[in-house]
Enzyme design. Structure first.
Site, PDB file in Angstrom:
ATOM      1  CG  HIS A 176      -2.110  -1.029   0.762  1.00 20.11           C
ATOM      2  ND1 HIS A 176      -2.190  -2.268   1.352  1.00 20.11           N
ATOM      3  CD2 HIS A 176      -3.036  -1.008  -0.209  1.00 20.11           C
ATOM      4  CE1 HIS A 176      -3.150  -2.947   0.768  1.00 20.11           C
ATOM      5  NE2 HIS A 176      -3.686  -2.210  -0.181  1.00 20.11           N
ATOM      6  CD  GLU A 417      -8.764  -8.943  -6.219  1.00 20.00           C
ATOM      7  OE1 GLU A 417      -7.720  -8.260  -6.116  1.00 20.00           O
ATOM      8  OE2 GLU A 417      -9.817  -8.667  -5.618  1.00 20.00           O
ATOM      9  CG  ASP A 441      -4.740  -9.270  -4.110  1.00 17.55           C
ATOM     10  OD1 ASP A 441      -3.885  -9.567  -3.248  1.00 17.55           O
ATOM     11  OD2 ASP A 441      -5.581  -8.370  -3.947  1.00 17.55           O
ATOM     12  CB  CYS A 488      -7.687  -2.012 -11.790  1.00 17.49           C
ATOM     13  SG  CYS A 488      -8.246  -3.430 -10.847  1.00 17.49           S
TER      14      CYS A 488
HETATM   15  C1  PEP Z   1      -5.116  -5.955  -7.206  1.00 12.78           C
HETATM   16  O1  PEP Z   1      -5.140  -6.886  -6.408  1.00 12.78           O
HETATM   17  O2  PEP Z   1      -4.445  -5.957  -8.249  1.00 12.78           O
HETATM   18  C2  PEP Z   1      -5.883  -4.725  -6.939  1.00 12.78           C
HETATM   19  C3  PEP Z   1      -5.963  -3.778  -7.844  1.00 12.78           C
HETATM   20  O3  PEP Z   1      -6.481  -4.602  -5.724  1.00 12.78           O
HETATM   21  P1  PEP Z   1      -5.713  -4.177  -4.373  1.00 12.78           P
HETATM   22  O4  PEP Z   1      -4.339  -3.703  -4.754  1.00 12.78           O
HETATM   23  O5  PEP Z   1      -6.540  -3.101  -3.756  1.00 12.78           O
HETATM   24  O6  PEP Z   1      -5.723  -5.449  -3.601  1.00 12.78           O
HETATM   25 MG    MG Z   2      -6.620  -6.959  -4.878  1.00 18.78          MG
END
Ligand code: PEP
Ligand code: MG
Length: 526
Positions: A176, A417, A441, A488
């Site tokens: 994050h 994911e 993920d 994404c």
């Molecule tokens: C992902 O897992 O690629 C995603 C975009 O979701 P997050 O990073 O919020 O888990």
């Molecule tokens: Mg994710």
């Protein structure tokens, strides 16, 4: 490049332990005054954040003000002062006792509040010793922040423009801190491990976020080299400006939509300025985290409506709550899990807690009146989950209609994911209006490599044959069903990944907004 800033982590050391009988009254007064100064600083930061639209971050500071003024804590400190402890030692000791109570709580969210107590009492102690508060909010000179790890709330506290770069011991490019840094346009080097300790005393730190290294106390030649690189980067940025508001297509005519990932409603404006053609992922969990209660349906409605209005006709994909894993949630009893990333997260939690899920879906349906909203479910592993989630959406719609509340149309899609979702993509496609591949993920689950573990860098890229095979399978299923497929995850904004993703059949790329112009350029050159 800039001065190093090491936030006060751990306990400050009290300068005096004891006071004399004659000092008690003055020290009590000094303690009262220190609380006033600290709470006023905290409130001021909270107000500034609220004024800039960062509601959820502002909430953290309100919570800290409450904590600093907590009568139980205050009287525990006063009692210690009367027993001739110095106020700076007393507030740390009382804070520690208080923190220990929190730390023992079963509820993970409450246990995590122990750090908030230490943070606040540390600030009061520092104030008493004349150092002023020592947290992020005091940063007054643009600096490079060095820390073991940085949470979204840490980064939210740094006054705008004061972070030149981040260097952290923990984390990877999809953890994050990296996601936040990328969307704030701040260079970051994460996962440096114990090497960080050697840089903590540095006066100056140079960070190359592109190549992923940092240099403590660079010599004159290195400084000159960084100045040169920095000027070249500024030039490159300026040259990319012309790509902000263009539509990107490949030379063989494939139109690729380039959208932004949003971590909070306050990022919407900037995203449009960077040239976002929509929002490919609106992470709603930031609304729920870092506060001690749940946001109401109305509060969520306001946040989703704000983004819907800003984007107008442009599509905004709202992802339903994806806590669990490494993200806590107050108000929900999350039992301790041995493997939280393999645990009760995303759609699993939502389906088990309709009292959480329904208000969110109702808020999205209501907000959809103000723009073009779509809804997306995270962590789906099979078609049963998708059907169940859609049933709750359907029920929410019926309820709102019965209540005579105005609602908008929302298309529903699935995040791909989990490897299971990719393998079952053909089945899922029958029930979905779109797919969005969450490579962060998908990589961690396919390669069994924790996305935050700095030792597993080799296994943290979407450029792995197994991951690419799953992306291909997903795209084929989407194409066969005639639905669009986006990415994404962080891979969507990586110039070296973009050609491959498009080749595999991806038609939308969604990323931290500052990466948008460069991504459009890459597409246009294909
Ligand atoms: C992902 O897992 O690629 C995603 C975009 O979701 P997050 O990073 O919020 O888990
Ligand atoms: Mg994710």
């Amino acid at each position: 490049m800039g001065p190093a800033f090491v936030p006060a982590i751990g306990r400050p050391e009290p300068e005096r332990d004891r006071i004399t009988e004659g000092e008690v009254e003055t020290e009590l007064q000094r303690f009262g005054k220190a609380i006033e100064v600290v709470t006023s600083n905290l409130s001021e930061t909270g107000d500034k954040l609220r004024a800039s639209g960062s509601e959820e971050e502002a909430g953290i500071f309100e919570f800290h003000v409450e904590m600093a003024e907590d009568p139980e804590l205050v009287s525990a400190v006063e009692e210690r002062i009367r027993k001739l402890e110095s106020p700076e030692a007393a507030v740390l000791a009382a804070g520690e006792e208080y923190a220990a109570e929190f730390a023992q709580m079963d509820d993970e969210y409450m246990a995590a509040r122990a750090d908030d107590v230490r943070d606040v009492t540390g600030q009061i102690s520092a104030e008493l010793m004349g150092h002023g508060a020592s947290g992020f909010e005091t940063l007054e000179t643009p600096s490079v922040v060095l820390a073991r790890s940085l949470t979204p709330s840490d980064t939210a506290r740094i006054p705008k423009g004061m972070a030149l770069g981040f260097v952290t011991a923990e984390g990877s490019r999809t953890s994050h801190v990296s996601i936040m840094a990328r969307s704030m346009g701040i260079p970051a080097v994460v996962g440096v491990g114990p090497e960080l300790d050697r840089a903590l005393d540095a006066r100056t730190v140079a960070v190359d976020g592109g190549e992923g290294y940092a240099i403590a106390d660079p010599d004159a030649d290195t400084v000159a080299e960084f100045e040169r690189m920095s000027a070249a980067l500024a030039e490159e940025r300026a040259a990319l400006d012309e790509y902000r508001h263009v539509e990107a297509s490949t030379s063989d005519g494939r139109r690729i939509e380039v959208a932004a990932n949003l971590g909070s409603a306050s990022e919407a404006e900037d995203a449009l300025e960077w040239g976002a053609e929509g929002v490919g992922l609106f992470r709603t969990e930031f609304l729920f985290m870092e506060r001690d209660d749940l946001p109401s349906e109305d509060e969520q409605y306001e946040a989703y409506s704000a983004v819907a209005r800003k984007f107008g006709e442009k599509p905004v994909i709202v992802r339903t709550l994806d806590v669990g894993g490494d993200k806590d949630l107050p108000g929900v009893d999350q039992a301790h899990e041995e493997n939280p990333f393999l645990g009760w997260r995303g759609i699993r939690m939502s389906l088990d807690t309709p009292e959480l899920f329904k208000p969110q879906l109702r808020a999205i349906l209501r907000a959809a009146v103000h723009g073009h909203l779509e809804v997306m479910f995270p962590m789906v592993a099979d078609v049963g989950e998708l059907k169940a989630a859609k049933a709750v959406l359907w029920e929410s719609r019926r309820e709102l209609e019965a209540e005579g509340v105005e609602i908008g149309e929302v298309a529903t899609g699935v995040m791909i994911e989990t490897p299971a979702a990719a393998v079952c993509a053909a089945e899922l496609a029958k029930e979905s209006a779109f797919f969005s591949i969450g490579t962060n993920d998908l990589v961690q689950y396919t390669l069994a490599a924790d996305r935050g573990n700095e030792r597993l860098r080799r296994l943290q890229s979407a450029d792995h044959p197994a991951v690419l095979a799953l992306i291909r399978q997903t795209c084929e299923a989407a194409t066969a069903a005639g639905i669009p497929v986006g990415v994404c995850g962080e891979a969507a904004g990586e110039p070296e990944m973009i050609p491959m993703l498009i080749e595999l059949g991806v038609t939308e790329l969604s990323m931290g907004a500052p990466s948008i112009p460069r991504a459009k350029k890459v597409v246009l050159e294909l």
